[in-house]
Enzyme design. Structure first.
Site, PDB file in Angstrom:
ATOM      1  CG  HIS A 209      -2.196  -0.880   0.676  1.00 45.43           C
ATOM      2  ND1 HIS A 209      -2.212  -2.243   0.873  1.00 45.43           N
ATOM      3  CD2 HIS A 209      -3.275  -0.590  -0.066  1.00 45.43           C
ATOM      4  CE1 HIS A 209      -3.298  -2.726   0.306  1.00 45.43           C
ATOM      5  NE2 HIS A 209      -3.958  -1.748  -0.269  1.00 45.43           N
ATOM      6  CB  CYS A 513      -8.490  -1.996 -11.116  1.00 42.08           C
ATOM      7  SG  CYS A 513      -8.958  -3.375 -10.057  1.00 42.08           S
TER       8      CYS A 513
HETATM    9  C1  PEP Z   1      -5.522  -5.742  -6.394  1.00 40.08           C
HETATM   10  O1  PEP Z   1      -5.458  -6.660  -5.570  1.00 40.08           O
HETATM   11  O2  PEP Z   1      -4.861  -5.717  -7.467  1.00 40.08           O
HETATM   12  C2  PEP Z   1      -6.398  -4.594  -6.131  1.00 40.08           C
HETATM   13  C3  PEP Z   1      -6.593  -3.672  -7.057  1.00 40.08           C
HETATM   14  O3  PEP Z   1      -6.927  -4.502  -4.869  1.00 40.08           O
HETATM   15  P1  PEP Z   1      -6.093  -3.958  -3.584  1.00 40.08           P
HETATM   16  O4  PEP Z   1      -4.750  -3.530  -4.063  1.00 40.08           O
HETATM   17  O5  PEP Z   1      -6.868  -2.841  -2.994  1.00 40.08           O
HETATM   18  O6  PEP Z   1      -6.061  -5.177  -2.726  1.00 40.08           O
END
Ligand code: PEP
Ligand code: MG
Length: 582
Positions: A209, A513
């Site tokens: 993150h 995404c």
């Molecule tokens: C992913 O896992 O690629 C995603 C877009 O969700 P997050 O990064 O919020 O887990």
């Protein structure tokens, strides 16, 4: 945003393990751009050496020690107040409350009593905090939740008393390079891109993150850079978010030149204004990933055609109780409003809202189950609704209400879907509310069943961050596994290709995404596989859009074929690059 050349500090220092003249530290590059400036270290804990060396502080008497406490408490409170002034809403309220707690008269009284009873200052503080924590816990409710703040204040007080920088992200007083072991989502979200020239973490991989939020903020970022915590605060550091290098002894002229060159590159990319298409006019939606109304409004000023991922859980990381439907509708409405009005509802702009992806790396107090042994494989995302269906129903009601009042075309998708039955049930609930339904492909089973999933839903969106984690059985946060948490891994590419192919056959949209969409080279490969939309941090839209505009659709098809034929990530990337640049 590529940072401007910062003025390196006058008191540049190299008195650290990362000595001047040493080899550059190489980490994983995650956000391109170059930053140069004084290091600012964010620490999780006060160093044991500093506490040990401080001992009892050698104060003449209790009054002298109390004076040191008062000075520390005032400085801690001032830090919170300064942060509050830069924050807004609930975050500002929390920070102002912490400022008040740091200088609380009752807490000071308890410290004074302990000092007068003969306790050394650090013990006096620890005992006073303990006493208060006990009282807060007994009071329960909101007061009990303040115990975490109290512990944080204690660490800051101890740091100030022993003469160390406060743990956590210190408030920069000038543009700086932020160095940390890792950052919590809440820490990173509060960063000011005007003051943070670059971000380097010792832990974390390309899908952590920290990386996601740095990309969102457009801050050049390198993660997994072992040894960076040895760099001394104030030492001038050159960070290259394209190569992953962190250089301590850079020649200042050379460093400024690199910053200027990166800024010039960025300017060239800035000329791209959308919409997304290859050079021969093959259209691909370029969308933004957002966390709240503010980031959505910022994205709407750029060349994106909508939101491909609204991570709703990020609005609730600090909440202890579930917000009401009305409150949720207002929060979602802010994001939807940013893409409403002209262009909406005509097949143009739309917003994809993801239902709560609480759990694992994004704990939300009111939703996640405590004490899971293996939360990444536990009750996370859509799975939370199995034992608590009301949680999802209320969120869907709120999304539907916001969609209704904004008039924005709204798609809704669920995270962590593994079975066709889950997709069917979720889809029915979403369609019942008049919205388009989709599921994320984050678990290999969902990719392998993409055909069947598409019989149940209107669209798929591949979350490559988790799809990579679960395909490679490698924690997306694990620094030492970053060679596995790489979306260029052949197995991951194959699963994406299967999903994209299923979308083409069904004639339904399949987007990406995850962070893979923000890599301009990989983005071209994804388009070649048949991916119809690419959603990324708004700051990545121009680099991706400009790259896509420089190649034909046939070249993307060829690049995809070359990448899929490779047997390791490096050769997949090299093969794709050779086609794209050939
Ligand atoms: C992913 O896992 O690629 C995603 C877009 O969700 P997050 O990064 O919020 O887990
Ligand atoms: Mg995910």
């Amino acid at each position: 945003m590529v940072t401007d050349a910062a003025q390196p500090s006058a008191q540049s220092s190299t008195q650290s393990g990362a000595q001047s003249g040493a080899e550059p530290i190489i980490g994983t590059p995650v956000v391109p751009g170059v930053g140069y400036g004084p290091a600012l270290l964010a620490r999780g804990e006060v160093s044991k050496d500093a506490v040990g060396g401080f001992g009892d502080g050698g104060f003449a008497d209790a009054e002298a020690a109390l004076e040191a406490y008062d000075t520390a408490a005032a400085a801690v409170a001032e830090g919170f107040t300064a942060k509050a002034a830069r924050a807004s809403g609930a975050a500002a309220e929390v920070l102002n409350a912490s400022a008040g707690l740091a200088t609380d008269r009752g807490l000071r009284g308890a410290v004074r009593k302990n000092l007068r009873d003969g306790a050394p200052i650090l013990e006096a503080v620890a005992a006073a905090v303990e006493q208060f924590a006990g009282v807060f816990t007994q009071m329960g409710g909101l007061m009990a939740e303040r115990v975490t703040d109290l512990r944080d204040i204690e660490k800051r007080l101890v740091a100030r008393i022993v003469g160390e920088p406060e743990p956590g992200v210190p408030a920069p007083d000038r543009p700086s390079v932020l160095i940390a072991e890792d950052l919590a989502p809440a820490d990173t979200a509060g960063l000011d891109p005007e003051l943070i020239l670059a971000l380097v973490t010792e832990r974390g991989g390309p899908t952590s993150h920290t990386a996601i939020i740095a990309r969102q903020l457009g801050i050049p970022c390198v993660v997994g850079a072992a040894g960076v915590l040895e760099i001394a605060t104030g030492a001038d550091v050159l960070v290259d978010g394209t190569t992953g290098s962190v250089v301590l002894d850079a020649d200042p002229d050379d460093a400024r030149e690199k910053v200027a060159a990166a800024a010039a590159d960025r300017e060239a990319l800035d000329a791209w204004t959308g919409p997304g298409s290859t050079s021969d006019g093959f259209r691909v939606k370029i969308l933004a990933n957002v966390a709240d109304g503010e980031s959505a409004r910022a994205a709407a000023t750029g060349p994106v055609e909508g939101i491909g991922l609204f991570r709703t859980e990020l609005s609730f990381l600090n909440r202890s109780e579930e917000p009401t439907v009305e409150e949720q509708a207002a929060i979602y409405g802010e994001v939807l409003d940013a893409f409403g009005g002209e262009g909406a509802q005509d097949g143009g702009r739309y917003v994809v809202v993801r239902t709560l992806d609480a759990g694992s790396d994004k704990p939300v107090a009111y939703a996640t189950l405590p004490g899971e042994e293996n939360p990444a494989l536990g009750v996370r995302g859509l799975r939370l609704s199995f034992g608590n269906p009301g949680l999802l129903e209320r969120q869907l009601d709120a999304i539907a209400a916001a969609a209704q009042s904004s008039g924005t075309e709204t798609w809704v998708m669920a995270p962590m879907v593994a079975t066709v039955a889950e997709a069917r049930e979720f889809s029915a609930q979403v369609r019942e509310r008049g919205l388009k339904s989709g599921v994320m492909v984050e678990v290999p089973s969902a990719a392998l069943l993409a055909h069947q999933m598409l019989e149940e839903v209107d669209f798929l969106s591949i979350g490559t961050n988790d799809l990579t984690q679960y395909t490679m059985a490698a924690d997306r946060m694990a620094t030492d596994l970053s060679h596995l948490t790489d979306p260029w891994q052949p197995a991951v590419l194959q699963l994406i290709a299967i999903t994209a192919e299923a979308g083409q056959q069904a004639g339904k949209p399949v987007g990406v995404c995850g962070e893979a969409a923000a890599d301009p080279i990989l983005a071209c490969v994804l388009v070649g596989m048949g991916i119809t939309s690419l959603s990324m941090a708004a700051a990545a839209a121009k680099p991706v859009g400009a790259r896509l505009a420089s190649v034909t659709h046939d070249t993307c098809l060829e690049a995809a074929e070359a990448a899929l034929a490779a047997t390791d990530p490096a050769s997949a990337r090299a093969a794709a690059l050779a086609v794209l640049e050939g």
